[in-house]
Every structure is written in structure tokens, then in C-alpha cells.
Scaffold this active site. Structure first.
Site, PDB file in Angstrom:
ATOM      1  N   HIS A 196      40.638  33.002  48.773  1.00 14.19           N
ATOM      2  CA  HIS A 196      41.569  31.855  48.212  1.00 14.19           C
ATOM      3  C   HIS A 196      40.553  30.401  47.982  1.00 14.19           C
ATOM      4  CE1 HIS A 196      45.033  29.806  47.822  1.00 14.19           C
ATOM      5  NE2 HIS A 196      45.587  29.630  48.775  1.00 14.19           N
TER       6      HIS A 196
ATOM      7  N   HIS B 179      42.167  37.498  39.645  1.00 15.69           N
ATOM      8  CA  HIS B 179      43.098  36.917  40.174  1.00 15.69           C
ATOM      9  C   HIS B 179      44.390  37.764  40.189  1.00 15.69           C
ATOM     10  CE1 HIS B 179      46.201  33.716  40.580  1.00 15.69           C
ATOM     11  NE2 HIS B 179      45.169  32.943  40.774  1.00 15.69           N
TER      12      HIS B 179
ATOM     13  N   ASP C  45      38.131  28.546  40.377  1.00 15.33           N
ATOM     14  CA  ASP C  45      37.066  28.106  41.550  1.00 15.33           C
ATOM     15  C   ASP C  45      35.551  28.218  40.719  1.00 15.33           C
ATOM     16  OD1 ASP C  45      38.545  27.632  43.734  1.00 15.33           O
ATOM     17  OD2 ASP C  45      39.078  29.756  43.935  1.00 15.33           O
TER      18      ASP C  45
HETATM   19  N1  CMC Z   1      34.508  40.815  41.271  1.00 16.92           N
HETATM   20  C1  CMC Z   1      34.552  42.055  40.985  1.00 16.92           C
HETATM   21  N2  CMC Z   1      35.586  43.013  41.034  1.00 16.92           N
HETATM   22  C2  CMC Z   1      36.600  42.293  41.098  1.00 16.92           C
HETATM   23  C3  CMC Z   1      36.920  41.147  41.396  1.00 16.92           C
HETATM   24  C4  CMC Z   1      35.697  40.220  41.449  1.00 16.92           C
HETATM   25  N3  CMC Z   1      35.909  38.785  41.592  1.00 16.92           N
HETATM   26  N4  CMC Z   1      38.135  40.656  41.502  1.00 16.92           N
HETATM   27  C5  CMC Z   1      38.904  41.891  41.492  1.00 16.92           C
HETATM   28  N5  CMC Z   1      37.795  42.926  41.101  1.00 16.92           N
HETATM   29  C6  CMC Z   1      38.132  44.488  40.940  1.00 16.92           C
HETATM   30  C7  CMC Z   1      38.119  44.925  42.443  1.00 16.92           C
HETATM   31  O1  CMC Z   1      36.839  45.638  42.754  1.00 16.92           O
HETATM   32  C8  CMC Z   1      39.212  46.308  41.971  1.00 16.92           C
HETATM   33  O2  CMC Z   1      38.621  47.341  41.269  1.00 16.92           O
HETATM   34  P1  CMC Z   1      38.883  49.008  41.511  1.00 16.92           P
HETATM   35  O3  CMC Z   1      40.352  48.907  41.121  1.00 16.92           O
HETATM   36  O4  CMC Z   1      38.155  49.446  40.622  1.00 16.92           O
HETATM   37  O5  CMC Z   1      38.771  49.017  42.805  1.00 16.92           O
HETATM   38  C9  CMC Z   1      40.303  45.429  41.021  1.00 16.92           C
HETATM   39  O6  CMC Z   1      39.317  44.570  40.136  1.00 16.92           O
HETATM   40  C10 CMC Z   1      41.328  44.956  41.382  1.00 16.92           C
HETATM   41  O7  CMC Z   1      40.881  43.933  42.549  1.00 16.92           O
HETATM   42  P2  CMC Z   1      41.722  43.705  43.864  1.00 16.92           P
HETATM   43  O8  CMC Z   1      41.040  42.907  44.979  1.00 16.92           O
HETATM   44  O9  CMC Z   1      42.611  44.566  44.318  1.00 16.92           O
HETATM   45  O10 CMC Z   1      42.777  42.522  43.357  1.00 16.92           O
HETATM   46  P3  CMC Z   1      43.699  41.602  44.059  1.00 16.92           P
HETATM   47  O11 CMC Z   1      44.746  41.156  42.986  1.00 16.92           O
HETATM   48  O12 CMC Z   1      44.083  41.961  45.514  1.00 16.92           O
HETATM   49  O13 CMC Z   1      42.642  40.397  44.424  1.00 16.92           O
HETATM   50  C11 CMC Z   1      41.299  38.340  44.304  1.00 16.92           C
HETATM   51  C12 CMC Z   1      42.628  39.036  43.792  1.00 16.92           C
HETATM   52  C13 CMC Z   1      41.570  36.965  43.864  1.00 16.92           C
HETATM   53  C14 CMC Z   1      41.491  38.315  45.914  1.00 16.92           C
HETATM   54  C15 CMC Z   1      40.110  39.161  43.841  1.00 16.92           C
HETATM   55  O14 CMC Z   1      39.978  38.940  42.507  1.00 16.92           O
HETATM   56  C16 CMC Z   1      38.966  38.452  44.436  1.00 16.92           C
HETATM   57  O15 CMC Z   1      38.396  38.993  45.585  1.00 16.92           O
HETATM   58  N6  CMC Z   1      38.124  37.389  43.709  1.00 16.92           N
HETATM   59  C17 CMC Z   1      37.037  36.774  44.254  1.00 16.92           C
HETATM   60  C18 CMC Z   1      37.414  35.725  45.023  1.00 16.92           C
HETATM   61  C19 CMC Z   1      37.834  34.630  44.460  1.00 16.92           C
HETATM   62  O16 CMC Z   1      37.506  34.102  43.482  1.00 16.92           O
HETATM   63  N7  CMC Z   1      39.164  34.197  44.868  1.00 16.92           N
HETATM   64  C20 CMC Z   1      39.917  32.821  44.076  1.00 16.92           C
HETATM   65  C21 CMC Z   1      41.010  33.308  43.552  1.00 16.92           C
HETATM   66  S1  CMC Z   1      41.801  32.033  42.568  1.00 16.92           S
HETATM   67  C22 CMC Z   1      41.931  30.811  43.560  1.00 16.92           C
HETATM   68  C23 CMC Z   1      42.684  30.556  44.773  1.00 16.92           C
HETATM   69  O17 CMC Z   1      44.088  31.431  44.705  1.00 16.92           O
HETATM   70  O18 CMC Z   1      42.483  30.031  45.776  1.00 16.92           O
END
Ligand code: CMC
Length: 377
Positions: free
Chosen positions: A221, A260, A314
Site C-alpha cells: 500500500h 493496482h 507511488d
Molecule cells: N510487479 C510485477 N508483477 C506484478 C506487479 C508488480 N508490481 N503487480 C502485479 N503483478 C502481477 C502479479 O505477479 C500477478 O501475476 P500472475 O497473474 O502472473 O501471477 C498479477 O500481476 C496480479 O497481481 P496481484 O498481486 O494478484 O494483484 P493485486 O490486485 O492483488 O495487487 C498490488 C495489487 C498493488 C498489491 C500489486 O500490483 C503490487 O504488489 N504492486 C507493488 C506494490 C505497490 O506498488 N503498491 C502500491 C499500490 S498503489 C498505492 C496504494 O494503494 O497505496
């Protein structure tokens, strides 16, 4: 009637709001119907908070009154200042923020009030005090004298003034203000949801805000902005960015500042932060950071944009905050300053039409198991 299980509550509508509207496919974010870009261009943080708290823009006199009330509350209560100056100097700022937000409840004679007018007053106080807490804690940990707030300054200007001991340039103050506007609210994000869950028990605003600070700290987050800076520091040169990212992706690591739950296109906040980051990087001699960021973005676009993974709020915040002069571990607390406006708005909205949050859980364990006496296990 139970709805089907959705891991991470993806796609579950858990509340109604009149504040932010997000279209994740089209990359739209509006506060009370106003596109975020227009607010970033024309508004101020104080005006944006008024908008969220009142569902409309203020008239001149209303904004002047609201701003004056906030400025009158910049000073920390004595007991909080005394507590702050006893905090361990090596404590992490987000942990200090969580403790200090919670501590405000200790000195409130009516901490548990949940009627909306009283909660609004408490919210203004928290909004006004949080930047002072952060600036004071940063100076305290460096052994520097505290710089008292200046009530002639906006929240953005005053924070940088208290942090650095010098008034910021208009460019830096405006950059800070725009960052605050862009971070103020964002639907039912994890920390906002946490705040709404806590207040839905008719607990108190301090407990709800404390939970929200704890949630925001996580690297998935608000903590991601610090993760982005760590990554930028780890990448030795602009030309090294591509290999670094491809290597991380091959190891299935998440790239901080990308992806996201809601946006499957470019996060509109990142659009503005990218422009801001470039301008500030040019002004402050940090173009290497901006260029590394651009190279990361290009590499990610080629590798994973097809999966709907784009820069989020971010990603370019990291370069922006660095150029504003913030140390790395103040990036996420800086997010707190902004999001207090959104959390308070959601707490007020929840209290205005409350129903306890109490979802179901799918039980996946065994049934009808006979108890085994301890000596027979
Ligand atoms: N880098 C590489 N791969 C990613 C990323 C990333 N940052 N984000 C998602 N993916 C891939 C993930 O590996 C998965 O791939 P597969 O289907 O092949 O296994 C697919 O995309 C879906 O990912 P998920 O983690 O299930 O998606 P989610 O909706 O649960 O996660 C998230 C959203 C924000 C937690 C995630 O994108 C992430 O961990 N990003 C990095 C941390 C980040 O930048 N967070 C800030 C979010 S925005 C500001 C806020 O809310 O504070």
C-alpha cells in the site's frame, strides 16, 4: 445471504461513497465529480479536504474560515510534544506517526464521541497536528531544535518550513501541495477500509486513524513509495535499469510502484506526478533518477503492460519527494499527511449512515473432531 468468496475482496462492493470515483479501465479519478487533474492544477490541499468533507467546493469566506481553523491548530498539545521528544530517536517515522496519532486520543476529554459535528472537530485537529508531528519527530531524531509552526503558511508550506527551518520556494511548496491533493482520497483503499471497519463498531476516530496508519505502512500500500526509492538507489546507472527489472521479474518479484487492484490502465495520479517529477528533477539536478524511472517504465511496458500493470501513484512520487528534499523514510508518512483528509471524510461518511462491518468467512477446517486428552496427543 452469503456472496461467493473473493480473495482480497476483489470486486466486492463494501460501502457507498460520495467522495472519490475511480474508473480503473479508463484511468479516471474524480473527487466529488471533479477530475483529479483539474484539482491538481487549480486547487489546494485545504480546499480539496473541504470538498471531500462537504461534497462541494467552498465559497471564499468558507475556505478562509476552514484554513484559519486548521492553522490555529498547528501547534501540538504540550503532552504530545513531551511524549514525542521522548520517543526513541531510531524509531521508524511510520511507527512514530501511528503512536502519536493514537496518543491524541489520550488527551481528548471526550475521545469516544461519535456524533458527526464533534468528530469533524477532532478531524480538523488531527489534520492540523499530523504534519507538525512528522516535522518535529524528524528534527527530534536528528537532535535539532524544533521549529514552531507558522500560522501564516499553508499546510504544505508550513510542513516544509518546520522540517527544514527555511520557508520553501513557491515551486517546492506547490509541488508538495499537488502531492497532497493527489494522495488525499482513493475509494475503498486498504487503509480507508481499515478506518471504516474500525469506526463501524462506533469505536472512536483515534482508533480508526491509528488502524489506517498501520495499514498504510505496508509495502503493498503506501509503503511502496519508499520501496521505489530503494530500487532507484539500487540501480547503479540508467543503462542498468532494464537488466535489474528483468532479473526481478524473472524471480517473480513485485516491482514497487507498479500495478493496482483497480487500475488496469495508467493511474491518473501517476500522469501528474510524472510531469512534476520531471520538472523537479530538472530544477534540482536529479535527472538521473527521472531517467532511471523512465527506463523502468519502458521495460515494464514491454514486459508486463499487457497484463494491465502500469505505474501507480507511488512510482513517480519517489522522485518527486526526493527532489522536494524529503528523506526516504518520510515518504510514507508524507502520504499520511494527505490521507488523513480522506480517512476523516470516510469516517464521517460511515458514521452518517453506519452499519457494522462483519463479513462472513468460509470455514475450510475439519468437523466433528473428538477432543483428545492432553496425555494422549
Ligand atoms: N510487479 C510485477 N508483477 C506484478 C506487479 C508488480 N508490481 N503487480 C502485479 N503483478 C502481477 C502479479 O505477479 C500477478 O501475476 P500472475 O497473474 O502472473 O501471477 C498479477 O500481476 C496480479 O497481481 P496481484 O498481486 O494478484 O494483484 P493485486 O490486485 O492483488 O495487487 C498490488 C495489487 C498493488 C498489491 C500489486 O500490483 C503490487 O504488489 N504492486 C507493488 C506494490 C505497490 O506498488 N503498491 C502500491 C499500490 S498503489 C498505492 C496504494 O494503494 O497505496
Amino acid at each position: 445471504m452469503a456472496t461467493p468468496y473473493s480473495k482480497g475482496l476483489e470486486g466486492v462492493v463494501a460501502a457507498e461513497t460520495k467522495m472519490s470515483f475511480i474508473d480503473g479501465e479508463k484511468g479516471i479519478l474524480e473527487y466529488v465529480g471533479i477530475p483529479i487533474g483539474q484539482l491538481a492544477e487549480h486547487s489546494t490541499f485545504e480546499e480539496t479536504v473541504f470538498l471531500l468533507w462537504n461534497s462541494r467546493l467552498p465559497k471564499k469566506g468558507e475556505l478562509a474560515d476552514f484554513t484559519a481553523t486548521i492553522r490555529g491548530l498547528y501547534d501540538l498539545p504540550e503532552q504530545i510534544e513531551a511524549m514525542l521528544t521522548r520517543l526513541p530517536k531510531d524509531a521508524q517515522p511510520m511507527h512514530a506517526m501511528r503512536t502519536l496519532v493514537s496518543a491524541l486520543g489520550l488527551i481528548d476529554p471526550k475521545p469516544n464521541a461519535t456524533d458527526v459535528p464533534t468528530v469533524r472537530q477532532k478531524a480538523v485537529k488531527i489534520l492540523a497536528c499530523v504534519p507538525t508531528m512528522l516535522a518535529y519527530f524528524h528534527r527530534h531524531r536528528q537532535g535539532l531544535p524544533l521549529i514552531r509552526p507558522d500560522a501564516s503558511l499553508s499546510i504544505a508550506e508550513n510542513f516544509l518550513y518546520m522540517l527544514n527551518g527555511a520557508k520553501p520556494t513557491p515551486t517546492m511548496a506547490r509541488a508538495m501541495d499537488v502531492c497532497l491533493i493527489l494522495h488525499t482520497d482513493h475509494g475503498l483503499n486498504n487503509s480507508t477500509f481499515s478506518a471504516r471497519v474500525v469506526i463501524s463498531t462506533l469505536s472512536d476516530i483515534y482508533s480508526a486513524m491509528t488502524a489506517a496508519v498501520g495499514s498504510l505502512r505496508g509495502p503493498l500500500h503506501g509503503g511502496a513509495n519508499e520501496g521505489v526509492m530503494v530500487m532507484l538507489n539500487e540501480i547503479p546507472t540508467v543503462d542498468g535499469a532494464e537488466a535489474y527489472i528483468l532479473d526481478k521479474l524473472a524471480r517473480k518479484d513485485k516491482i514497487m510502484g507498479f500495478g493496482h487492484r483497480v487500475y488496469k490502465s495508467y493511474d491518473p495520479r501517476a500522469t501528474h506526478l510524472k510531469v512534476l517529477a520531471k520538472q523537479l528533477a530538472q530544477d534540482t539536478g536529479n535527472m538521473d533518477l527521472y531517467e532511471k524511472s523512465s527506463r523502468i517504465e519502458k521495460t515494464m511496458a514491454e514486459a508486463v503492460a499487457a497484463k494491465g500493470i502500469y505505474p501507480n501513484v507511488d512510482f513517480y512520487s519517489a522522485t518527486t519527494y526526493h527532489c522536494i528534499g524529503l528523506p526516504l523514510d518520510l515518504f510514507t508518512p508524507m502520504f499520511v499527511i494527505a490521507r488523513v483528509g480522506g480517512w476523516a471524510a470516510h469516517i464521517i461518511e460511515q458514521l452518517s449512515d453506519n452499519r457494522l462491518f462483519r463479513p462472513d468467512v468460509d470455514y475450510t477446517g475439519p468437523h466433528a473432531v473428538n477432543y483428545t486428552p492432553i496425555d494422549s496427543r
